[in-house]
Design a protein around this motif. Structure first.
Motif, PDB file in Angstrom:
ATOM      1  N   MET A  91      -9.656  11.223  -4.987  1.00 54.91           N
ATOM      2  CA  MET A  91      -9.968  11.959  -3.761  1.00 54.91           C
ATOM      3  C   MET A  91      -9.353  11.249  -2.541  1.00 54.91           C
ATOM      4  N   ILE A  92      -9.433   9.932  -2.509  1.00 63.32           N
ATOM      5  CA  ILE A  92      -8.848   9.143  -1.409  1.00 63.32           C
ATOM      6  C   ILE A  92      -7.334   9.352  -1.361  1.00 63.32           C
ATOM      7  N   ILE A  93      -6.699   9.320  -2.528  1.00 62.77           N
ATOM      8  CA  ILE A  93      -5.245   9.514  -2.610  1.00 62.77           C
ATOM      9  C   ILE A  93      -4.876  10.887  -2.054  1.00 62.77           C
ATOM     10  N   ASN A  94      -5.583  11.915  -2.471  1.00 60.78           N
ATOM     11  CA  ASN A  94      -5.288  13.275  -2.011  1.00 60.78           C
ATOM     12  C   ASN A  94      -5.558  13.455  -0.524  1.00 60.78           C
ATOM     13  N   GLN A  95      -6.693  12.971  -0.044  1.00 59.60           N
ATOM     14  CA  GLN A  95      -7.060  13.153   1.361  1.00 59.60           C
ATOM     15  C   GLN A  95      -6.159  12.369   2.307  1.00 59.60           C
TER      16      GLN A  95
ATOM     17  N   ARG B  31       0.720   8.768  -2.201  1.00 62.02           N
ATOM     18  CA  ARG B  31       1.148   9.167  -3.543  1.00 62.02           C
ATOM     19  C   ARG B  31       1.334   7.941  -4.429  1.00 62.02           C
ATOM     20  N   VAL B  32       1.059   8.131  -5.684  1.00 63.34           N
ATOM     21  CA  VAL B  32       1.259   7.085  -6.681  1.00 63.34           C
ATOM     22  C   VAL B  32       2.739   7.068  -7.033  1.00 63.34           C
ATOM     23  N   ILE B  33       3.376   5.911  -6.892  1.00 71.25           N
ATOM     24  CA  ILE B  33       4.814   5.829  -7.186  1.00 71.25           C
ATOM     25  C   ILE B  33       5.122   4.988  -8.422  1.00 71.25           C
ATOM     26  N   ASN B  34       4.097   4.268  -8.925  1.00 71.60           N
ATOM     27  CA  ASN B  34       4.296   3.471 -10.128  1.00 71.60           C
ATOM     28  C   ASN B  34       2.925   3.265 -10.762  1.00 71.60           C
ATOM     29  N   ILE B  35       2.889   3.323 -12.074  1.00 73.53           N
ATOM     30  CA  ILE B  35       1.619   3.107 -12.772  1.00 73.53           C
ATOM     31  C   ILE B  35       1.899   2.458 -14.116  1.00 73.53           C
ATOM     32  N   ASN B  36       1.046   1.494 -14.478  1.00 71.60           N
ATOM     33  CA  ASN B  36       1.090   0.903 -15.817  1.00 71.60           C
ATOM     34  C   ASN B  36      -0.341   0.537 -16.204  1.00 71.60           C
ATOM     35  N   LYS B  37      -0.517  -0.158 -17.311  1.00 73.82           N
ATOM     36  CA  LYS B  37      -1.881  -0.407 -17.797  1.00 73.82           C
ATOM     37  C   LYS B  37      -2.675  -1.348 -16.894  1.00 73.82           C
TER      38      LYS B  37
ATOM     39  N   VAL C 269       0.775   1.561  -8.011  1.00 76.61           N
ATOM     40  CA  VAL C 269       1.260   1.353  -6.647  1.00 76.61           C
ATOM     41  C   VAL C 269       1.153   2.668  -5.904  1.00 76.61           C
ATOM     42  N   LEU C 270       0.515   2.589  -4.759  1.00 74.79           N
ATOM     43  CA  LEU C 270       0.285   3.742  -3.902  1.00 74.79           C
ATOM     44  C   LEU C 270       1.158   3.597  -2.664  1.00 74.79           C
ATOM     45  N   GLU C 271       1.867   4.672  -2.299  1.00 79.13           N
ATOM     46  CA  GLU C 271       2.737   4.675  -1.111  1.00 79.13           C
ATOM     47  C   GLU C 271       2.135   5.594  -0.069  1.00 79.13           C
ATOM     48  N   LYS C 272       2.150   5.136   1.180  1.00 74.05           N
ATOM     49  CA  LYS C 272       1.648   5.936   2.296  1.00 74.05           C
ATOM     50  C   LYS C 272       2.600   5.797   3.470  1.00 74.05           C
ATOM     51  N   SER C 273       2.971   6.927   4.068  1.00 71.62           N
ATOM     52  CA  SER C 273       3.739   6.929   5.310  1.00 71.62           C
ATOM     53  C   SER C 273       2.899   7.627   6.354  1.00 71.62           C
ATOM     54  N   GLY C 274       2.988   7.140   7.587  1.00 74.13           N
ATOM     55  CA  GLY C 274       2.237   7.756   8.666  1.00 74.13           C
ATOM     56  C   GLY C 274       2.183   6.855   9.878  1.00 74.13           C
ATOM     57  N   SER C 275       1.268   7.148  10.767  1.00 73.58           N
ATOM     58  CA  SER C 275       1.104   6.324  11.963  1.00 73.58           C
ATOM     59  C   SER C 275       0.434   5.004  11.571  1.00 73.58           C
TER      60      SER C 275
ATOM     61  N   ILE D 154     -10.280   1.668   3.788  1.00 69.89           N
ATOM     62  CA  ILE D 154     -10.941   2.412   2.710  1.00 69.89           C
ATOM     63  C   ILE D 154     -10.672   1.747   1.366  1.00 69.89           C
ATOM     64  N   LEU D 155      -9.395   1.411   1.103  1.00 65.55           N
ATOM     65  CA  LEU D 155      -9.035   0.825  -0.189  1.00 65.55           C
ATOM     66  C   LEU D 155      -9.492  -0.622  -0.336  1.00 65.55           C
ATOM     67  N   ASP D 156      -9.640  -1.318   0.781  1.00 67.65           N
ATOM     68  CA  ASP D 156     -10.059  -2.718   0.748  1.00 67.65           C
ATOM     69  C   ASP D 156     -11.419  -2.870   0.065  1.00 67.65           C
ATOM     70  N   LYS D 157     -12.263  -1.884   0.188  1.00 61.13           N
ATOM     71  CA  LYS D 157     -13.591  -1.904  -0.450  1.00 61.13           C
ATOM     72  C   LYS D 157     -13.476  -1.869  -1.975  1.00 61.13           C
ATOM     73  N   HIS D 158     -12.331  -1.359  -2.478  1.00 60.11           N
ATOM     74  CA  HIS D 158     -12.127  -1.225  -3.920  1.00 60.11           C
ATOM     75  C   HIS D 158     -11.299  -2.379  -4.495  1.00 60.11           C
ATOM     76  N   GLY D 159     -10.770  -3.245  -3.616  1.00 64.92           N
ATOM     77  CA  GLY D 159      -9.995  -4.395  -4.071  1.00 64.92           C
ATOM     78  C   GLY D 159      -8.500  -4.127  -4.103  1.00 64.92           C
TER      79      GLY D 159
END
Length: 175
Positions: A108-112, A116-122, A126-132, A142-147
């Protein structure tokens, strides 16, 4: 005292070793901070473009531009207020793959966040974000709470809203 504002400084240069160091020294001598730096090729062949983000008074930014333009390799420098540019930052987050499997909130965080996820393994993804800068920082908190395993953010990249006929200006300077 005049208020500080956020400026985007664009510097068109020849690509020479040591120029970044000399430009940063101009700020250092005045005890001024550079918020972000990005260097890339420009729209003009064999010309590089430095994009600096600074918070200065108008008087200080004009003095800095004058000092920068005294560097031999500098062709031309410009400064613009935020409302005069279209700008973005990009960032990458490295997060544990377990979050995707065990935590419905992450999707939900990724979508909102329009990231976008640009790389995934076991082990990680890696999540990519562009913006201000604010959007990037909000996602970080937000993500810092998840590590967050790793995080990196680019400097500002920007173009002006108004036409800036740099190529023609540079051609006239070269002649």
């Amino acid at each position: 005292m005049k208020a500080k504002q956020t400026y985007t400084i664009s510097i068109y240069t020849e690509n020479n070793v040591g120029l970044l160091n000399r430009i940063s020294a101009i700020f250092q001598r005045r005890h001024l901070n550079i918020e972000s730096v990005n260097v890339s090729k420009s729209e003009i062949k064999s010309v590089s473009r430095f994009t600096l983000l600074v918070k200065l008074t108008e008087d200080d930014v004009k003095k800095i531009i004058g000092q920068i333009e005294k560097q031999v390799e500098v062709i031309k420098a410009f400064f613009h207020l935020e409302e005069e540019t279209v700008y973005q930052e990009s960032c990458l987050f490295k997060l544990s793959s377990d979050l995707l499997i065990e935590n419905d909130e992450i999707q939900m965080i990724i979508n909102q966040s329009k990231s976008r996820v640009i790389n995934i393994n076991k082990d990680f993804f890696v999540l990519e974000k562009s913006g201000s800068k604010e959007e990037v920082e909000e996602l970080y908190h937000i993500l810092d709470k998840h590590g967050i395993m790793q995080f990196v953010r680019s400097g500002r990249i920007a173009v002006t809203k108004e036409e800036m006929p740099v190529s023609e200006l540079l051609e006239s300077i070269k002649q």
